[in-house]
Design a protein around this motif. Structure first.
Motif, PDB file in Angstrom:
ATOM      1  N   CYS A  31      40.941  38.966  18.314  1.00  0.00           N
ATOM      2  CA  CYS A  31      40.451  38.169  19.692  1.00  0.00           C
ATOM      3  C   CYS A  31      39.398  37.363  19.413  1.00  0.00           C
ATOM      4  CB  CYS A  31      39.880  39.463  20.136  1.00  0.00           C
ATOM      5  SG  CYS A  31      40.521  40.985  20.155  1.00  0.00           S
ATOM      6  N   CYS A  44      39.861  33.418  19.572  1.00  0.00           N
ATOM      7  CA  CYS A  44      39.775  32.210  20.890  1.00  0.00           C
ATOM      8  C   CYS A  44      38.699  32.770  21.497  1.00  0.00           C
ATOM      9  CB  CYS A  44      41.087  32.587  21.502  1.00  0.00           C
ATOM     10  SG  CYS A  44      42.692  31.964  20.713  1.00  0.00           S
ATOM     11  N   HIS A  61      47.373  36.628  27.322  1.00  0.00           N
ATOM     12  CA  HIS A  61      47.965  37.016  25.871  1.00  0.00           C
ATOM     13  C   HIS A  61      49.419  37.477  25.476  1.00  0.00           C
ATOM     14  CE1 HIS A  61      43.393  38.389  26.670  1.00  0.00           C
ATOM     15  NE2 HIS A  61      44.150  37.069  25.871  1.00  0.00           N
TER      16      HIS A  61
END
Ligand code: HEC
Ligand code: HEC
Ligand code: HEC
Ligand code: HEC
Length: 502
Positions: free
Chosen positions: A294, A297, A404
């Motif tokens: 995570c 980004c 995602h």
């Protein structure tokens, strides 16, 4: 002669450039090493106040404060009135907004009509568990009270204790500053799903810090004896990961345990509410499979003067494509924005179709009960609605899943819609068996119409909330300031936004 000069110039520039590059790697290392030679924020216990951490780590603190720039409330019930029907009888049909920056986590939690207007420590609709993913005071209070004790009682019990929004202590250890899991329920879930805790890599920690909150969970009733030997029951946040992390594995887990979050007030279906399975959806996608976390980004490295550090301005990566995406990809910012936009459009199309099918199923089921359908006739229908609604909710509740994990999101939406349509087909049969043909469900095309159907008394809820905000809530914050749990003046500058007029 001239050739030598040229060579010397080139060499000097080359060496200077290499020196610069090494230097910048060096500073990046230095800043990372801060985590190893960290200033001790506090000798013992947990420091929940991010402003205190900020004195040692100004860059991380200043960027953390920037999460307050994402202040806008988007009323999702206004945008998708179907949601009100899908959640009839449950708190989310009262008030549901799109997420904002971490700095707002507590304000959103206090402002939402879902937490109601308690007048004292022992009343109001919500349990203590509702604070669990909103504040750095949660690990502090859990350490002070005990894991079960923390999860005992009403939300209003700890209003003057839980006062700092998501901050440093949610993700970092106060003594070492290292990344650390502060929520025991994540540790338990990892163990239950077979992860060996001592084999967790640093790169995985850069996702697990987020998986403390951006995950699916439920409140598991847990009996225990307190210090005085009295029998108590805690509602403990629990992640349903024991059978796997997919929507279907968790559905099986819940079915086996016989769990439902609530019974739908129109169709009488025992339903599950997906929370925000962001981590579980992410791990099905290509970026996870290529080793990203995570933080790659959402907390990319950034530069301030000669210092490199992780920006703590957690936000939509589309607001910082250069640092978030173009470190690996080579296209233009414009192209990236469009790629993500297209993914969102594809999701939205199936999302709306699935919501309409499910909402129609609830209203058809209500009609069926009204005209005397039997439990036997309805049982398979309700099972189908339960499953369809779970898959739909799981696919979209984490907001970012369309990016995602686009394939998994679209797959779940398609299956959810298929189940809702099957339920509607069965219901047409049930209605016909009771001589009702061509029944048209009532209009739920606006938030107002949908809330009337779901029996939500909005004016009453707003009045109750405003009384709370001008009364008990003020006392909470005054006490917290007096006892120096709340020292952060920056929090006073946040705009106070809600979905209702105040
Ligand atoms: C939601 C989780 C989270 C919160 C909240 C958080 N951090 Fe971090 N922090 C991280 C992650 C993830 C990293 C990246 C670690 C890495 O890549 O080395 C990090 C890195 C750091 C580092 C190492 C240097 C760097 O920039 O990479 C410091 C120092 C730090 N954080 C301080 C803070 C402070 C101070 C606060 C509060 C103002 C804070 N953090 C809040 C997750 C968090
Ligand atoms: C302690 C719980 C907690 C942790 C840890 C946490 N989050 Fe959040 N996150 C939340 C909550 C709650 C919200 C919604 C806040 C609101 O709407 O007021 C949120 C919102 C967000 C948003 C939306 C921001 C916006 O401006 O719209 C993003 C993106 C996000 N989180 C990413 C992350 C990432 C990445 C990590 C790990 C580095 C992380 N979160 C760790 C609880 C958490
Ligand atoms: C490859 C980059 C990337 C990775 C890795 C990544 N995200 Fe995201 N995330 C995005 C993008 C792009 C969006 C969509 C932003 C938008 O719609 O504006 C997003 C959206 C979100 C949102 C919704 C924000 C909102 O306001 O709607 C949350 C929450 C979030 N991500 C959390 C996480 C968590 C938690 C992880 C790890 C489990 C993670 N992200 C991993 C790129 C990434
Ligand atoms: C740390 C490197 C890294 C970062 C940062 C990164 N990506 Fe990727 N991205 C990858 C890799 C690796 C793949 C898989 C490519 C492959 O295996 O063919 C990929 C694939 C993709 C794909 C194609 C797969 C799909 O899901 O459609 C898109 C689109 C994409 N990335 C967008 C983004 C966006 C938008 C961001 C920023 C928010 C981003 N990426 C950030 C490494 C990265």
């Amino acid at each position: 002669m001239k050739r030598y000069v040229l060579i010397i110039v080139v060499v000097v520039i080359g060496v200077a450039f290499m020196g610069y590059m090494l230097g910048s790697i060096g500073t990046k290392k230095d800043e990372k090493a801060l985590l190893n030679t960290a200033p001790v924020i506090k000798e013992k216990g947990i420091e929940a106040r991010s402003d205190v951490w900020g004195e040692s780590y100004p860059n991380q603190y200043d960027t953390w404060k920037m999460t307050s720039q994402s202040a806008k409330i988007e009323d999702m019930l206004e945008k998708y009135p179907q949601l009100v029907i899908l959640w009839a009888g449950y708190g989310f049909s009262k008030d549901y907004n799109s997420p904002r920056g971490h700095a707002f986590a507590l304000q959103s939690n206090r402002n939402t009509l879902r937490t109601g207007g308690p007048t004292g420590a022992d009343n109001g609709p919500m349990p203590m568990a509702c604070w669990a993913c909103k504040s750095s005071d949660v690990p502090r209070l859990m350490a002070k009270e005990g894991k079960n004790e923390f999860f005992t009682g009403k939300w209003a019990r700890a209003g003057s204790e839980i006062v700092n929004p998501i901050g440093c202590a949610d993700c970092h250890n106060t003594q070492t500053s290292q990344l650390e899991i502060s929520r025991p329920y994540l540790t338990r879930a990892l163990e239950a799903s077979g992860v060996e805790l001592d084999k967790i890599t640093y790169q995985e920690m850069r996702s697990l810090a987020c998986a403390q909150c951006h995950v699916e969970y439920y409140f598991r009733p847990t009996p225990y004896s307190n210090q005085d030997g009295e029998s108590k029951t805690a509602a403990v946040v629990t992640l349903p990961w024991a059978k796997g992390l997919t929507a279907e594995a968790m559905e099986e887990y819940y079915d086996e345990y016989g769990f439902s979050d609530w019974t739908h007030s129109l169709s009488d279906t025992p339903l599950l509410k997906a929370q925000h399975p962001g981590y579980e959806m992410f791990v099905t996608g290509i970026h996870y499979k290529r080793g990203l976390s995570c933080a790659d980004c959402h907390l990319p490295y950034t530069q301030k003067g000669s210092i490199k550090f992780s920006t703590h301005h957690i936000q939509s990566p589309l607001d910082d494509i250069a640092n978030s995406c173009l470190t690996c990809h080579r296209q233009s910012e414009e192209e990236f924005r469009n790629i993500v936009k297209e993914k969102l459009k594809r999701k939205d199309q199936l999302h709306v179709i699935a919501m309409n099918s499910l909402a129609t199923a609830h209203l058809n089921a209500k009609k069926a009960w009204e005209i005397g359908a039997t439990e036997e006739e309805m049982e398979p229908v309700l099972q189908m609605i339960r499953s369809g609604q779970w898959l739909w909710d799981f696919s979209i509740a984490s907001h970012g899943s369309f990016f995602h994990a686009p394939e998994e999101t679209l797959r779940l939406l398609a299956v959810a819609n298929e189940k809702a349509q099957q339920a509607n087909l069965m219901l047409t049969g049930v209605l016909a068996a009771h001589d009702v043909l061509n029944y048209q469900v009532p209009d739920f095309s606006t938030k107002e119409k949908a809330q009337a159907l779901a029996g939500v008394d909005l004016p009453m809820l707003i009045e109750e909330k405003l009384e709370f905000k001008n009364g008990l809530m003020k006392l909470w914050l005054e006490e917290a300031v007096r006892e120096e749990r709340l020292t952060n003046k920056f929090l006073d500058t946040l705009p106070d936004n809600a979905s209702y007029p105040q």
